[in-house]
Design a protein around this motif. Structure first.
Motif, PDB file in Angstrom:
ATOM      1  N   UNK A   1       0.831  -1.217   0.000  1.00 19.01           N
ATOM      2  CA  UNK A   1       0.000   0.000   0.000  1.00 19.01           C
ATOM      3  C   UNK A   1       0.860   1.259   0.000  1.00 19.01           C
ATOM      4  N   UNK A   3       2.692   2.136  -2.265  1.00 18.32           N
ATOM      5  CA  UNK A   3       2.672   2.724  -3.605  1.00 18.32           C
ATOM      6  C   UNK A   3       1.541   3.726  -3.754  1.00 18.32           C
ATOM      7  N   UNK A   4       0.415   3.439  -3.117  1.00 19.46           N
ATOM      8  CA  UNK A   4      -0.759   4.291  -3.250  1.00 19.46           C
ATOM      9  C   UNK A   4      -1.180   4.772  -1.859  1.00 19.46           C
ATOM     10  N   UNK A   7      -4.943   5.625  -0.903  1.00 19.97           N
ATOM     11  CA  UNK A   7      -6.034   4.668  -1.063  1.00 19.97           C
ATOM     12  C   UNK A   7      -6.196   3.825   0.191  1.00 19.97           C
ATOM     13  N   UNK A   8      -7.437   3.466   0.468  1.00 20.51           N
ATOM     14  CA  UNK A   8      -7.666   2.641   1.653  1.00 20.51           C
ATOM     15  C   UNK A   8      -8.313   1.323   1.249  1.00 20.51           C
ATOM     16  N   UNK A   9      -7.978   0.296   1.981  1.00 21.19           N
ATOM     17  CA  UNK A   9      -8.458  -1.048   1.654  1.00 21.19           C
ATOM     18  C   UNK A   9      -9.928  -1.224   1.951  1.00 21.19           C
ATOM     19  N   UNK A  10     -10.544  -2.085   1.177  1.00 23.74           N
ATOM     20  CA  UNK A  10     -11.967  -2.360   1.326  1.00 23.74           C
ATOM     21  C   UNK A  10     -12.140  -3.874   1.337  1.00 23.74           C
ATOM     22  N   UNK A  11     -13.119  -4.360   2.088  1.00 20.07           N
ATOM     23  CA  UNK A  11     -13.359  -5.807   2.109  1.00 20.07           C
ATOM     24  C   UNK A  11     -14.054  -6.219   0.820  1.00 20.07           C
ATOM     25  N   UNK A  12     -13.550  -7.276   0.213  1.00 18.43           N
ATOM     26  CA  UNK A  12     -14.108  -7.723  -1.052  1.00 18.43           C
ATOM     27  C   UNK A  12     -14.718  -9.115  -0.884  1.00 18.43           C
ATOM     28  N   UNK A  51      -6.235 -12.816  -0.088  1.00 21.11           N
ATOM     29  CA  UNK A  51      -5.265 -11.847  -0.617  1.00 21.11           C
ATOM     30  C   UNK A  51      -4.434 -12.381  -1.783  1.00 21.11           C
ATOM     31  N   UNK A  83     -22.669   1.905  -0.251  1.00 24.36           N
ATOM     32  CA  UNK A  83     -22.290   2.161   1.133  1.00 24.36           C
ATOM     33  C   UNK A  83     -23.429   1.654   2.016  1.00 24.36           C
ATOM     34  N   UNK A  89     -19.672  -3.939   7.897  1.00 20.49           N
ATOM     35  CA  UNK A  89     -18.468  -3.237   7.470  1.00 20.49           C
ATOM     36  C   UNK A  89     -18.683  -2.760   6.048  1.00 20.49           C
ATOM     37  N   UNK A  90     -17.832  -1.874   5.564  1.00 17.07           N
ATOM     38  CA  UNK A  90     -17.890  -1.490   4.154  1.00 17.07           C
ATOM     39  C   UNK A  90     -17.323  -2.643   3.338  1.00 17.07           C
ATOM     40  N   UNK A  92     -17.555  -4.641  -0.507  1.00 15.71           N
ATOM     41  CA  UNK A  92     -18.007  -4.638  -1.897  1.00 15.71           C
ATOM     42  C   UNK A  92     -18.094  -6.094  -2.303  1.00 15.71           C
TER      43      UNK A  92
ATOM     44  N   UNK B   9      -8.452  -6.097   3.905  1.00 19.01           N
ATOM     45  CA  UNK B   9      -8.854  -5.093   2.924  1.00 19.01           C
ATOM     46  C   UNK B   9      -8.019  -5.143   1.654  1.00 19.01           C
ATOM     47  N   UNK B  10      -8.645  -4.765   0.569  1.00 19.01           N
ATOM     48  CA  UNK B  10      -7.990  -4.776  -0.736  1.00 19.01           C
ATOM     49  C   UNK B  10      -8.257  -3.431  -1.388  1.00 19.01           C
ATOM     50  N   UNK B  11      -7.297  -2.947  -2.180  1.00 19.75           N
ATOM     51  CA  UNK B  11      -7.513  -1.675  -2.854  1.00 19.75           C
ATOM     52  C   UNK B  11      -8.458  -1.871  -4.037  1.00 19.75           C
ATOM     53  N   UNK B  54     -20.522   5.245  -3.382  1.00 19.82           N
ATOM     54  CA  UNK B  54     -21.034   4.105  -4.140  1.00 19.82           C
ATOM     55  C   UNK B  54     -20.230   3.922  -5.421  1.00 19.82           C
ATOM     56  N   UNK B  90      -1.737  -5.107  -4.401  1.00 20.07           N
ATOM     57  CA  UNK B  90      -2.873  -5.940  -4.789  1.00 20.07           C
ATOM     58  C   UNK B  90      -4.087  -5.049  -4.929  1.00 20.07           C
TER      59      UNK B  90
END
Lengths: 245, 245
Positions: A1, A3-4, A7-12, A51, A83, A89-90, A92, B9-11, B54, B90
């Motif tokens: 992370x 590198x960016x 940006x914040x991680x999101x659960x997928x 991951x 959202x 949790x947040x 996607x 979390x994932x970006x 969203x 990732x």
DNA sequence: TATTAATTGTGTCAAATTTACACCATATGT
DNA sequence: ACATATGGTGTAAATTTGACACAATTAATA
């Protein structure tokens, strides 16, 4: 992370809409969720992306976990990311569209997950936005079936034309003329006559066909309108008229 | 994340495949990336999903940022999430398919992002898996256009049938018979005659139509095969034959 | 201002496809 | 043997598509 940094991680999550066909009705494979939130409520089978795992691999892992089957037909359906869709949790979620032969799956695995095959029209309300996912999946199924001969994944490897017709009738909830359906289907040269006959049917044995997979892949994009106009179409005369003489 | 302690979390990135039409060619809106990795190379316009946003809103934000336009036509195309697709971290990317009227966009915004409209067949190699995304988008465009009259988003609000035909010919790189195309299109009753004539054309002014949006939404799923069989089809006789007498 | 060139709009006919049916075949149970 | 149920093939009419000819409109130009 690193590198960016912004940006914040999101659960997928990955959720699977799994269709089956029992010869009469289209069914959905649903589970009773055994963890919070929404524990005990009906849900699609799902899980989080690992991951170090590709998306389709994650979907296959989840499907294998539930059904004991490898090589299930899967395709992406869409992404749900509003959202607040999951109060925990947040997250996607990527929705996957899966078709399996209802007779192949492993009953023990199903029991373990408290899973059941439920007819489309009797399905309970589902958690989160899973209801929307199912609606989109049904639409997708109809859309695809309208212009491609799909649904082979829902049937045994060897199947009869009447079986396929019943599947189409279930997908659209519309009666289809037997002879026109058969002619259209055969004219595609997509079916290979196995020379065998269906042993289950009670009267005249129907011919068992299998799909010509090579030709199927080649011709997939030479679309045909596969649905008859959706108007009432009852078989009149014909069989009835043949009664007596 | 306390609800799902085992998930990580994932970006989540959003990348936009943006199509435009200049009356002759289908074009793609591409940018020169101005940050690492891959700084200076051609790329789709993209960005990361914000935590409180969203998905479609994120795509719209990115599109607005690039073009200065609100209310762009966008739909999800697919998700790209192979491990290692972005060497920086990732990341999973949702690809969005966007259609805009090439004349509407804001040139200053484009300059700011080092963005250019580039013809499909002259497009440079793109970073990461963006090439795959573009290929999928082209296929999607063709697929949709084959059975629906789409592409209105690529044209001005009022357009002529010859314009629409040129668009279709650009999408498929195939010549289409003018009269059959017109007949098929008009038979859908989807076009409303504005009573106006195209002021730009050098010779006979073509009728300006606009889309009947209500009917369009209603009829969208009564699919027609919209593409003629893709075989060589040169206009012979006809206009040429009218020369002299 | 009449002519030419380019393009748009409408019509027609033959071929292909779709629709709506009839008829016959085969298997099962009485 | 025959009644019943279902599967497989055929066919004529209607509809749609494909391949064209011809007439109309506009701007440039001779």
């Amino acid at each position: 992370m690193t590198t960016y940094p912004h940006a914040s991680g999101i659960l997928l999550a990955l959720d699977c809409i799994i269709f089956g066909f029992d010869g009469k009705d289209i069914k959905l494979l649903l589970i009773k969720r055994n963890f919070e939130p929404e524990k005990g409520n009906w849900s699609l089978m799902g899980g989080f992306l690992h991951p170090e795992e590709n998306l389709e691999d994650g979907a296959s892992r989840i499907l294998f976990d539930l059904t004991g089957l490898r090589k299930i037909y899967v395709e992406q359906l869409g992404v749900y990311g509003n959202v607040g869709r999951d109060p925990g949790a947040r997250t996607v979620s990527i929705a996957f569209f899966a078709l399996i032969n209802i007779n192949d799956q492993d009953d023990d695995a199903l029991k373990f997950h408290h899973a059941s095959w439920i007819s489309l029209d009797k399905r309970p309300a589902l958690i989160f936005d899973h209801n929307e996912m199912v609606l989109q999946a049904i639409e997708h199924l109809r859309y695809k079936a309208a212009m491609h001969p799909i649904g082979f994944e829902l049937l045994p490897e060897q199947f009869t034309i009447p079986q396929l017709q019943k599947l189409y009738e279930a997908i659209y909830a519309v009666p289809i003329d037997r002879r026109n359906f058969s002619r259209k289907l055969l004219s595609t040269n997509l079916l290979i006559d196995t020379g065998l006959k269906d042993s289950y049917s009670a009267t005249k044995k129907a011919t068992l066909y299998k799909l010509d997979s090579v030709r199927y892949r080649e011709k997939f994009n030479s679309f045909w309108n596969f649905m008859p106009e959706a108007k009432e179409q009852v078989e009149k005369g014909d069989a009835k008229a043949t009664v007596n003489k």
